[in-house]
Scaffold this motif. Sequence first.
Motif, PDB file in Angstrom:
ATOM      1  N   GLU A 165      65.549  92.107  25.043  1.00  0.00           N
ATOM      2  CA  GLU A 165      65.301  91.458  26.334  1.00  0.00           C
ATOM      3  C   GLU A 165      66.540  91.481  27.221  1.00  0.00           C
ATOM      4  O   GLU A 165      67.669  91.386  26.744  1.00  0.00           O
ATOM      5  N   VAL A 166      66.276  91.617  28.516  1.00  0.00           N
ATOM      6  CA  VAL A 166      67.325  91.541  29.533  1.00  0.00           C
ATOM      7  C   VAL A 166      66.988  90.333  30.390  1.00  0.00           C
ATOM      8  O   VAL A 166      65.850  90.164  30.824  1.00  0.00           O
ATOM      9  N   LEU A 167      67.994  89.500  30.629  1.00  0.00           N
ATOM     10  CA  LEU A 167      67.742  88.249  31.343  1.00  0.00           C
ATOM     11  C   LEU A 167      68.378  88.303  32.734  1.00  0.00           C
ATOM     12  O   LEU A 167      69.599  88.483  32.855  1.00  0.00           O
ATOM     13  N   SER A 175      67.980  84.220  23.604  1.00  0.00           N
ATOM     14  CA  SER A 175      67.636  84.296  22.179  1.00  0.00           C
ATOM     15  C   SER A 175      68.374  85.470  21.545  1.00  0.00           C
ATOM     16  O   SER A 175      69.121  86.171  22.231  1.00  0.00           O
ATOM     17  N   GLU A 176      68.127  85.699  20.278  1.00  0.00           N
ATOM     18  CA  GLU A 176      68.802  86.833  19.620  1.00  0.00           C
ATOM     19  C   GLU A 176      68.254  88.164  20.133  1.00  0.00           C
ATOM     20  O   GLU A 176      68.848  89.217  19.899  1.00  0.00           O
ATOM     21  N   LYS A 177      67.117  88.099  20.872  1.00  0.00           N
ATOM     22  CA  LYS A 177      66.589  89.342  21.457  1.00  0.00           C
ATOM     23  C   LYS A 177      67.342  89.715  22.737  1.00  0.00           C
ATOM     24  O   LYS A 177      67.282  90.859  23.197  1.00  0.00           O
ATOM     25  N   THR A 178      68.016  88.720  23.349  1.00  0.00           N
ATOM     26  CA  THR A 178      68.689  88.978  24.631  1.00  0.00           C
ATOM     27  C   THR A 178      69.873  89.915  24.410  1.00  0.00           C
ATOM     28  O   THR A 178      70.733  89.644  23.574  1.00  0.00           O
ATOM     29  N   LYS A 179      69.928  90.983  25.203  1.00  0.00           N
ATOM     30  CA  LYS A 179      71.037  91.939  25.049  1.00  0.00           C
ATOM     31  C   LYS A 179      72.070  91.805  26.166  1.00  0.00           C
ATOM     32  O   LYS A 179      73.237  92.123  25.996  1.00  0.00           O
ATOM     33  N   ILE A 180      71.620  91.336  27.332  1.00  0.00           N
ATOM     34  CA  ILE A 180      72.554  91.122  28.441  1.00  0.00           C
ATOM     35  C   ILE A 180      71.928  90.145  29.442  1.00  0.00           C
ATOM     36  O   ILE A 180      70.697  90.087  29.568  1.00  0.00           O
ATOM     37  N   VAL A 181      72.795  89.364  30.088  1.00  0.00           N
ATOM     38  CA  VAL A 181      72.368  88.477  31.186  1.00  0.00           C
ATOM     39  C   VAL A 181      72.995  89.047  32.459  1.00  0.00           C
ATOM     40  O   VAL A 181      74.191  89.363  32.473  1.00  0.00           O
ATOM     41  N   VAL A 192      76.036  87.256  23.809  1.00  0.00           N
ATOM     42  CA  VAL A 192      75.400  88.072  24.843  1.00  0.00           C
ATOM     43  C   VAL A 192      76.370  88.232  26.012  1.00  0.00           C
ATOM     44  O   VAL A 192      76.870  87.242  26.545  1.00  0.00           O
ATOM     45  N   PRO A 193      76.653  89.474  26.432  1.00  0.00           N
ATOM     46  CA  PRO A 193      77.538  89.675  27.583  1.00  0.00           C
ATOM     47  C   PRO A 193      76.833  89.329  28.902  1.00  0.00           C
ATOM     48  O   PRO A 193      75.606  89.354  28.976  1.00  0.00           O
ATOM     49  N   VAL A 194      77.656  89.020  29.909  1.00  0.00           N
ATOM     50  CA  VAL A 194      77.106  88.632  31.218  1.00  0.00           C
ATOM     51  C   VAL A 194      77.676  89.525  32.311  1.00  0.00           C
ATOM     52  O   VAL A 194      78.893  89.703  32.406  1.00  0.00           O
TER      53      VAL A 194
END
Length: 416
Positions: free
Chosen positions: A125-127, A172-178, A205-207
């Motif tokens: 996921e990408v947030l 979540s642990e699915k998030t790869k980047i914000v 997670v990197p931002v």
Amino acid sequence: MNEPEAIATIAPFDVQKVRNDFPILNQKVHEQPLVYLDNAASSQKPKAVIEALEKYYTAQHSNVHRGVHYLSSRATESFENVRGKAQRLINAKHAHEIIFTRGTTEAVNLVASSFGKKFISEGDEVLISEMEHHSNIVPWQIVCEDKGAKLKVIPVNDAGELIFEAFEKLLSEKTKIVAVNHVSNTLGTINPVKKIIEKAHEFNVPVLLDAAQAVPHMKTDVQDLNADFYCFSSHKMYGPTGIGILYGKEKWLEEMPPYQGGGEMIETVTFEKTTYNDLPYKFEAGTPNIADVIAFGAAIDYLDSIGYEDISAYEKELLEYATEQLLNINGLRIIGTAENKASVISFLMDEIHPYDIGTILDQLGIAVRTGHHCTEPLMNRFGISGTVRASFAFYNTKEEVDVLVKGLLKAKEMLS
Ligand code: 7TS
């Protein structure tokens, strides 16, 4: 006896003096003095920037990083000096963490493409947030579509602020980047980016911060923020068009694959295998925009000479005055009433279409932007199709706010 009072040694911010640095402001449009309130789209250029461009092409031009001859060495030195200036501007740890791009748009695309290639896979996921500019939405949609990943969106409240609790729930642990903006171009909201980064880092997670609207208004420290990527455009901060910065933490940039292939970005090339150059050149394929980089350096020097402290304080005063004056107009509604705002005001007046207001203001010499401001999903969130947006720079004045108010009253009279 009382201690003598300290004498202020810092001269007060002199807006008239500053205006003299911007030749374009001193002109008439439709026979009216120009009132330029479209700074969020692009700001005007001081003489120092215009002169740097002229000087470069008149006496200094040559290609960089390749010639042994005098002009090439000089051009390379001037070009690389600006990398150092940009590094100091945002307090990056290393100069090689500064990548020259065409602008914010290309900076975000570079990260979405390169980071996405290496780190995003099916089911990830990408947030992003509901208040993003299209250039911080579409590149992520492209990579998500390509990889079978999912785009998740942090909602905003009625004031135009990110809902932090919703952000926490989406991580979540699915998030790869914000990827969120530092300051919204439509609402003016200054986001709590340090808090966002802290939270995201709890999940490793990197931002990425889209800082197109932040750097023109406020001092930034990417190390203090602990931002992983920071993107901005020269043309919104009094520099030339066609140049922007991607700041990336060394550890990410080292791991990411090249974005484009070509000259400059290679170490050795054979038909069997190519090896890549070190940072930052790995991400700078082809002849760069040398002249505009050098003139961007002049813009950074110019900002330095005024100082962010004065810029932020003066623009805050202008924002408060404009907000107060605009709200005196019956039927005027501000979209974006966050507590922490930069000098951007979006509004609607009665049921009048923003385009009609913009057209009448233009006849009065007043430049504002109308429409969705490349934030269509945000317009949908507020159930509107667009706004009128007045965005202020440090060369705008309270008198110009008064001219805007007068113009709006006239538009209201003509269109109601
Ligand atoms: N991100 C934000 C927050 C922006 O405001 C803009 C441009 C961009 C990205 C893209 O920047 P570029 O330099 O690469 O084009 N914003 C606007 C605006 O508000 N009106 O015109 C352009």
